[in-house]
Every structure is written in structure tokens, then in C-alpha cells.
Design an enzyme around this catalytic site. Sequence first.
Site, PDB file in Angstrom:
ATOM      1  N   SER A   1       0.812  -1.215   0.000  1.00  7.59           N
ATOM      2  CA  SER A   1       0.000   0.000   0.000  1.00  7.59           C
ATOM      3  C   SER A   1       0.846   1.265   0.000  1.00  7.59           C
ATOM      4  CB  SER A   1      -0.964  -0.014   1.189  1.00  7.59           C
ATOM      5  OG  SER A   1      -1.876   1.067   1.123  1.00  7.59           O
ATOM      6  N   HIS A   2       0.794   2.023   1.083  1.00  5.07           N
ATOM      7  CA  HIS A   2       1.453   3.323   1.157  1.00  5.07           C
ATOM      8  C   HIS A   2       2.874   3.226   1.692  1.00  5.07           C
ATOM      9  CE1 HIS A   2      -0.422   2.296   4.922  1.00  5.07           C
ATOM     10  NE2 HIS A   2       0.316   3.166   5.556  1.00  5.07           N
TER      11      HIS A   2
ATOM     12  N   ASP B   1      -2.226   6.488  -3.585  1.00  3.34           N
ATOM     13  CA  ASP B   1      -1.080   5.847  -2.945  1.00  3.34           C
ATOM     14  C   ASP B   1      -0.517   4.709  -3.780  1.00  3.34           C
ATOM     15  OD1 ASP B   1      -3.251   4.136  -2.588  1.00  3.34           O
ATOM     16  OD2 ASP B   1      -2.419   3.292  -0.746  1.00  3.34           O
TER      17      ASP B   1
ATOM     18  N   ASP C   1      -0.992   1.402  -4.056  1.00  5.13           N
ATOM     19  CA  ASP C   1      -1.851   0.444  -4.748  1.00  5.13           C
ATOM     20  C   ASP C   1      -3.171   1.039  -5.210  1.00  5.13           C
ATOM     21  OD1 ASP C   1      -2.803   0.673  -2.114  1.00  5.13           O
ATOM     22  OD2 ASP C   1      -3.637  -1.343  -2.136  1.00  5.13           O
TER      23      ASP C   1
ATOM     24  N   ASP D   1      -5.685   2.638  -3.581  1.00  2.62           N
ATOM     25  CA  ASP D   1      -6.925   2.600  -2.818  1.00  2.62           C
ATOM     26  C   ASP D   1      -7.137   3.834  -1.938  1.00  2.62           C
ATOM     27  OD1 ASP D   1      -5.043   2.017  -0.860  1.00  2.62           O
ATOM     28  OD2 ASP D   1      -5.952   0.123  -0.241  1.00  2.62           O
ATOM     29  N   ARG D   2      -6.126   4.642  -1.749  1.00  3.94           N
ATOM     30  CA  ARG D   2      -6.266   5.830  -0.901  1.00  3.94           C
ATOM     31  C   ARG D   2      -6.357   7.091  -1.755  1.00  3.94           C
ATOM     32  NH1 ARG D   2      -3.225   4.859   4.755  1.00  3.94           N
ATOM     33  NH2 ARG D   2      -3.409   2.592   4.810  1.00  3.94           N
TER      34      ARG D   2
ATOM     35  N   SER E   1      -7.702   7.247   7.316  1.00  3.88           N
ATOM     36  CA  SER E   1      -6.385   7.068   6.701  1.00  3.88           C
ATOM     37  C   SER E   1      -6.471   7.193   5.186  1.00  3.88           C
ATOM     38  CB  SER E   1      -5.790   5.719   7.104  1.00  3.88           C
ATOM     39  OG  SER E   1      -6.700   4.663   6.832  1.00  3.88           O
TER      40      SER E   1
ATOM     41  N   LYS F   1     -11.385   0.124  -0.677  1.00  4.95           N
ATOM     42  CA  LYS F   1     -11.367   1.579  -0.845  1.00  4.95           C
ATOM     43  C   LYS F   1     -10.830   1.886  -2.232  1.00  4.95           C
ATOM     44  CE  LYS F   1      -7.335   1.729   2.314  1.00  4.95           C
ATOM     45  NZ  LYS F   1      -7.565   0.552   3.170  1.00  4.95           N
TER      46      LYS F   1
ATOM     47  N   ARG G   1      -0.783   5.497  16.909  1.00  8.99           N
ATOM     48  CA  ARG G   1      -1.595   6.541  16.304  1.00  8.99           C
ATOM     49  C   ARG G   1      -2.506   7.143  17.361  1.00  8.99           C
ATOM     50  NH1 ARG G   1      -0.212   5.751  11.052  1.00  8.99           N
ATOM     51  NH2 ARG G   1      -0.502   3.732  10.047  1.00  8.99           N
TER      52      ARG G   1
END
Length: 545
Positions: A114-115, A279, A281, A283-284, A367, A378, A498
Site C-alpha cells: 500500500s502506502h 497511494d 496500490d 486505494d487511498r 487514513s 477503498k 496513532r
Amino acid sequence: MTMQTISTTPFDDQKPGTSGLRKSVKHFKKPNYLQNFVQAIFNTLDTALIKARLIVGGDGRYFNREAIQIILRMAAAHGVAEVIVGQGGILSTPAASNLIRQYKALGGIILSASHNPGGPEGDFGIKFNGSNGGPAPEALTEAFYEEACKVTHYKIEDLQPIPLDKVGDYQLASMKVKVIDPVDDYLVLMKQIFDFDKIRALIQSDGFAMRFDAMHAVTGPYAMRIFEQELGAKIGTVMHGVPLADFGGGHPDPNQAHATELMEQLFSERGIAFGAASDGDGDRNMILGNYFFVTPSDSLAVITANATLIPAYRNGISGVARSMPTSQAADVVAQHLGIEYFETPTGWKFFGNLLDAGRITFCGEESFGTSSNHVREKDGIWAVLFWLNLLAEKRVSVESIVREHWAKFGRHYYMRHDYEAIPTQAANAVMDHLKASLATLAGTAVSGMNIQAADNFAYTDPIDGSTSANQGIRIQFAGGSRLVFRLSGTGTQGATLRVYLERYEPDVTKHDLDPADALANIANAAQALARIEELTGRAKPDVVT
């Protein structure tokens, strides 16, 4: 060409996290490490693999191509009938979800961290999505882990690699491999949801300029095809559009801290009306206006409030869900609309049952993740197109849309403080201290605020009755403000603590405060309640979003 059975020994660190198994590239390249986990997936799926169809692809990061070739050869050895793979090994996560659903596949193997950063010194990841297109539920990922802990061999065909860069049909032993354009099917889906003619008119209108930062990640081909070719945005609208194995040395996380070039362009006198980023992949998403940042929590709320302006949602929506740390802004909208709303643990898999049951249409996480029932992931490009369609309908600025929303529903000031790569023992000490304090916090005051309630969030799925405990500490203050603490499951080094700060402000005359000032009392409360500096040695967060 023969099928081989290779002896191996289990690894003790293959327990999937929030979004699959993520480790450093070096870790994944250990002999048999990837093969063991893929075998664990195949062992769990067992006879369902025979004559099945799978979707395979990834975000193009380092080791993506090699991993795909290994998975293809192992799939052939297990009797899979067909694998559909994206050209060049590229498939955004939402596009993969769509393909699983469209082609009625048994599931898909998605290769991404991902990110997280990429390259030889970066990270890699693998996850399995089920036949609904969504991430494997906890019961299935636990089964993967159980198998990984006892795997003694893996099966693989001794075959030459498939030419991933050429669209076409190929054969691996008795298994068909179909290499497809990764954008085609996804573009068809987006055209079914949004008014492309209206968006095109906006994008090509005088005075409208936009930028999309693909961050040298998977959405580059999608963005150039959709925004520049289909919608007619000027060449160069898509920044960093070529996917690179190391993301160009950058950090493919679409936030203010990492999409710095995009931020500089939107927060300037260039007059760019709309900015967005995605991002690793795909999805964000991050949404920007001229000199204006839209928090993901606000984005979900605005999308929910304006759903009927979009063709696919013209008849209304059934409900909305958000992850627990995401601000309560969408809840307020849902109450106004009289629709259901849900608070789930962090992790997109928790939205799957609600989507499949038709209880919700939209869902989102703080996120930078937002999506709808069109897929079970997402979807960054979807969110960007939603905002463009909304702008095309309203013909006002991003800032105007958000301010009108605040005036009607109130503003939820919101920030996230990330303390990254903390020694796991220190991070656990913070959470243990908070858990030990929960029983005595309600009715007390801290930093001038009264605590109404405090708990360790647990979730019972309203569809299947499954439960998920220990999902994060919630502290609710009088007046609707909140403080949330949780450990992230997406890092590969140490632990990330977080801390989520939220203040509800219904008074429109107080909607122009600097978020840091508006949330100062809550930030002070976080330090006091969690003893972060004392237990971790960190006086301030590494990243603030």
C-alpha cells in the site's frame, strides 16, 4: 515441464495484519518465504482451487514481477483453471476487486504494501481477497496463519515465465493465463457510476485547472487514461504518472507530509482549483482545493451528504460506515438523512458484510480511504471522480462545498499524530497503561475537559455475529470531542502509535480556527493520559495529518 514438491520449514512471523502480510523486501526474498505463505493460502482454499479462476496483480513495487511468476507457477501446480493478471503485473487494488466480482473469480492475490515505501530497501506485501472482491475476513486470515505455521512443502510447476508485458492468452501446463489491460474494465465501471460528460465539460472549461499526483505508483496508468485521455485534462495534469519499482524514491502515501510537490502547487498563486493524490496500490486518496485541504473524515461526510447528485446514487443510499478512529462527521449526516450508520474497527474487511448485505452504500477511513458498494475495497480514483462530479454539478470551489457543509452540520476539527517505529515494548506499555486506567476515567477531568466515557473498542458484526476485541482506546469528552489511541498494523518496523484528536464545533463563527489550536487541549490531554513522552521517549509525533 514437471510439477515439483519442494521441502520447506515454517516461518513463525507470517501472521497477516490489518491488510495482509507485510514485511521488508529482504524478508520476502528469503528462500521459500513467499512460497510458504502462498502455499498456506492454497492449503486453506484446498479443493476450491480446482478448476477455479483467480485474479493476480500488484502495485508494481520492487519484487512484484518475480512474485507474480512464482504465484502463477504454484497456481498451475494446484489445479487452478485460469489466472487473470494485469499487464506488466499492474493492478490497482480496487481494480482487482472489480475483476474478482466481474469475472466471478474464487478470489484474488494482491501484491502490495500500500502506502509503504518500495525498492530493494523498502517493503512488500501480499493479501488474499475473497469472491466478493473484499479482503479476507479475520477467520480466513487466521486459517492462513495456522497453515503457515505447519507448512512442510510447497508445490510449483517447473515452467518458463509468462511475458507479462504483452496482452494476450497464454498457457502454463493445464492452466490458462490471461494478461489484460489493467484499466479497461475499471474504466467501464467508472462510466457506469459518474457523469463523464459533465465532468469533461468542467475539466475543459476556461479557468479550471487540476493536478493528480500518482506518486510513481499504480494509479499512473489509470489517471492518465481517465483524466487526460477520456476527460480531456491537459497533458501533464497527472504528475509522477509512470509506476516505478521504488516509487521514484518517494513515499507513496497521499498526505500533506509526502505529497509535497502537489501541496506546493495547490497552496500557491497558480490558481489550481482541484488537486488529488493516490497511494502505492491506488486505494487511498487525498483531496485538495486551492489553499484548502479536505480531511478524509470530512470527505466521507460530504460524499454522504451529496450522494444524490451522482448518477449511480440518484435514488439515495442505504447507509454509511466509518472506521472507529474516523471522525463522527458522517454520523451527523446520516442522522440528518435518516439512514443507518456504523462504527467498525480499522481495516476495510470490516465493511464487507455490511456492503454485501446492502446495509451501507458508502464507507471510509480517516487514513485517506473512501469507497462505495461498487467494489469491496477503498478506491482512490473513485473518490477523485466523485469530487469532480460534485464540482461539475455545483460549479463552486472545493472550499465552498466544505464550508457549506460545516455550516449545516457543524465542523469536526480532526488531526492524527503518528509516533512511528517505536520499540514494540514501549508502544505496548502506552496501551497497557491506558487499558489499566479505563475503569476510573469516566467522570474525571483532564486539560479542562470532562470525560464522559472511556473504553477499549470491541465490535460485533451485525451480519454474522463475529466479534473483534481490543480495537483501540476511545475517550469521549462532553460536547462531542474525542481522543482515540491505537497501534497500527500496517508498518514493518517496531510499532506505530496513532493518536486521533477530534473536536466537534457547531458554532459557525468558530470554523476558522487553526486545527492545531482548536485541538491543543485534546493534544495535551493525550500526553497526560497516555504518558507518551515518559513511556516512549517521544516528545512529539513523527507525522501529523
